[in-house]
Scaffold this active site. Structure first.
Site, mmCIF file in Angstrom:
data_model
loop_
_atom_site.group_PDB
_atom_site.id
_atom_site.type_symbol
_atom_site.label_atom_id
_atom_site.label_comp_id
_atom_site.label_asym_id
_atom_site.label_seq_id
_atom_site.Cartn_x
_atom_site.Cartn_y
_atom_site.Cartn_z
ATOM 1 N N GLU A 36 -6.983 -0.563 6.460
ATOM 2 C CA GLU A 36 -6.707 -1.679 5.680
ATOM 3 C C GLU A 36 -7.603 -1.485 4.555
ATOM 4 O O GLU A 36 -8.737 -1.280 4.448
ATOM 5 C CB GLU A 36 -7.092 -2.868 6.431
ATOM 6 C CG GLU A 36 -5.983 -4.176 6.101
ATOM 7 C CD GLU A 36 -4.503 -3.695 6.712
ATOM 8 O OE1 GLU A 36 -3.967 -3.114 5.973
ATOM 9 O OE2 GLU A 36 -4.555 -3.926 8.005
ATOM 10 N N ASP A 183 2.986 -0.729 1.572
ATOM 11 C CA ASP A 183 4.028 -1.669 2.200
ATOM 12 C C ASP A 183 5.501 -1.043 1.676
ATOM 13 O O ASP A 183 6.490 -0.965 2.477
ATOM 14 C CB ASP A 183 3.902 -3.005 1.667
ATOM 15 C CG ASP A 183 2.501 -3.535 1.973
ATOM 16 O OD1 ASP A 183 1.743 -2.803 2.733
ATOM 17 O OD2 ASP A 183 2.014 -4.729 1.072
#
Ligand code: GLA
Length: 396
Positions: A36, A183
């Protein structure tokens, strides 16, 4: 699941435009298993596409649609007002970030990519079941589905990496969110039954099979809205770049934990913690891939918990509700079927992702639902998903 969504999308198109669609495309949302805030630091990420999609049904415009030449009329089943969008001429981002800006941004990017290709005027209905603002990349799924639609309409395909970059650019310019590449990349290129290790430095990938029926990926939506257009994401991003510069590196990817420790005095305490998260997380991501490949799910789970702790304490992007979800998962433990759990996505709300034993799924879900509700008063949304297929044309 997608069959039902597809049927709903077709029906909505029929009801809106009184005919059947010619083109149908889809792109999925994603969950990041680990890695992340590493993508814009040129590190590794380990996401998979999920069984939650955006579907677009479209057809050439006819006079009754009342769509001016060189434009498209786009309707979202989640919004009331249709949008008229430009397919040619000078296209610029609007003053406010509205849902259709994502669509217009991708159209602008595709036109710039290939100026000789023209899209004919069309009408479209967008229908989706990717939860909004839940850190499951509903916006990337929208962008990538629009790119896929333009490819279906014009027949001019774009290399998938370029496609992801065009969609990322739309997000930067039209949605004003300085996201990394993860993404859009996974929504465009996810493979069914695989989790993807992506090296954000050179866009090389490794597909890691995830097929054992004994294992499941559980996603729990805290239903605390994550809203990334605030200042937190750009601030985290800037802190990473500033720190890398101070440490004499282009990005934090180039910095090892030893170098970080050696340069600690040059950084503020906050900068140091931000870096410690990113440098540690990049390593955890490749370690996690190794663990999965070795079938060492206990190790994988441990890395997920470490990732969460690092995001909570060092990167400071978690929130009380996400911490509760992870703690509840951890309390159940391996004996109860949970290997590991962490918050996923940009942070400040949204979902957790957990690696669990399929056989214990029902009791795990029940326990977390009950305990989360008791602690927060919120009913969480829980669902299990397999790694799904990336964007594709369903009909053209
Ligand atoms: C958001 C961004 C991604 C990535 C994640 C954090 O989802 O869009 O590019 O930075 O946050 O890992």
């Amino acid at each position: 699941m997608i069959e039902k969504l597809l049927q709903e999308a077709k029906t909505a198109f029929q009801q809106t435009f009184n005919r059947v669609p010619k083109w149908i495309v889809t792109a999925p949302g994603r969950v990041n298993v680990i890695g992340e805030h590493t993508d814009y630091n040129e590190g590794f990420v380990f996401p998979m596409a999920i069984e939650r999609n955006v579907i677009i049904c479209a057809a050439p415009a006819v006079p009754e649609d009342g769509v001016p030449a060189g434009m498209a009329k786009v309707v979202s089943t989640a919004k009331r007002t249709p949008a008229l969008l430009k397919l040619e001429g000078d296209i610029q981002p609007g003053p406010r970030v509205e849902w259709f800006e994502y669509v217009q941004g991708v159209i602008a990017g595709y036109l710039a990519e290939n100026p000789s290709v023209k899209a004919e005027s069309f009408v479209a209905v967008i229908h989706a079941n990717v939860p909004l603002g839940a850190a499951l990349s509903s916006s990337a799924a929208l962008e990538v589905s629009v790119g896929t639609l333009l490819e279906a309409i014009t027949g001019a395909t774009v290399d998938p990496v370029r496609k992801a970059l065009i969609c990322q650019h739309a997000e930067h310019e039209y949605a004003k969110m300085p996201c990394g590449i993860m993404d859009q990349f996974i929504s465009a290129m996810g493979e069914k039954d695989h989790i993807m290790l992506l090296d954000c430095r050179d866009y090389s990938t490794k597909l890691v099979p995830f097929t054992s029926p004994d294992l499941s990926i559980l996603i729990i939506n805290s239903r605390v809205k994550h809203q990334l257009s605030g200042s937190e994401y750009p601030e985290r991003r800037a802190a990473c770049f500033d720190s890398a510069k101070i440490l004499g590196a282009k990005t934090l990817r180039e910095v090892t934990m030893e170098q970080l420790e050696a340069g600690k005095n040059q950084l503020t305490e906050v900068q140091y913690r931000r870096c410690r998260h990113v440098v540690g997380e990049i390593k955890r991501t490749t370690d996690a891939v190794e663990a999965i490949q070795n079938g060492d799910y206990e190790r994988m789970g441990q890395l997920m918990y470490e990732s969460h702790t690092s995001m909570r304490d060092d990167f400071e992007i978690s929130c009380k509700e996400l911490d509760i979800l992870v703690e509840e998962a951890q309390k159940i433990g391996i004996a109860g079927g949970v290997y590991g759990s962490r918050m996923t996505g940009g942070g400040f709300g949204g979902c957790t992702v957990s690696l669990i034993q399929t056989s214990k799924m029902d009791s795990i879900m029940e326990t977390i639902r009950t305990n989360y509700k008791a602690a927060t008063g919120i009913n969480p949304d829980l669902f299990v998903t397999r790694p799904a297929q990336g964007a594709h044309i369903i009909q053209k």
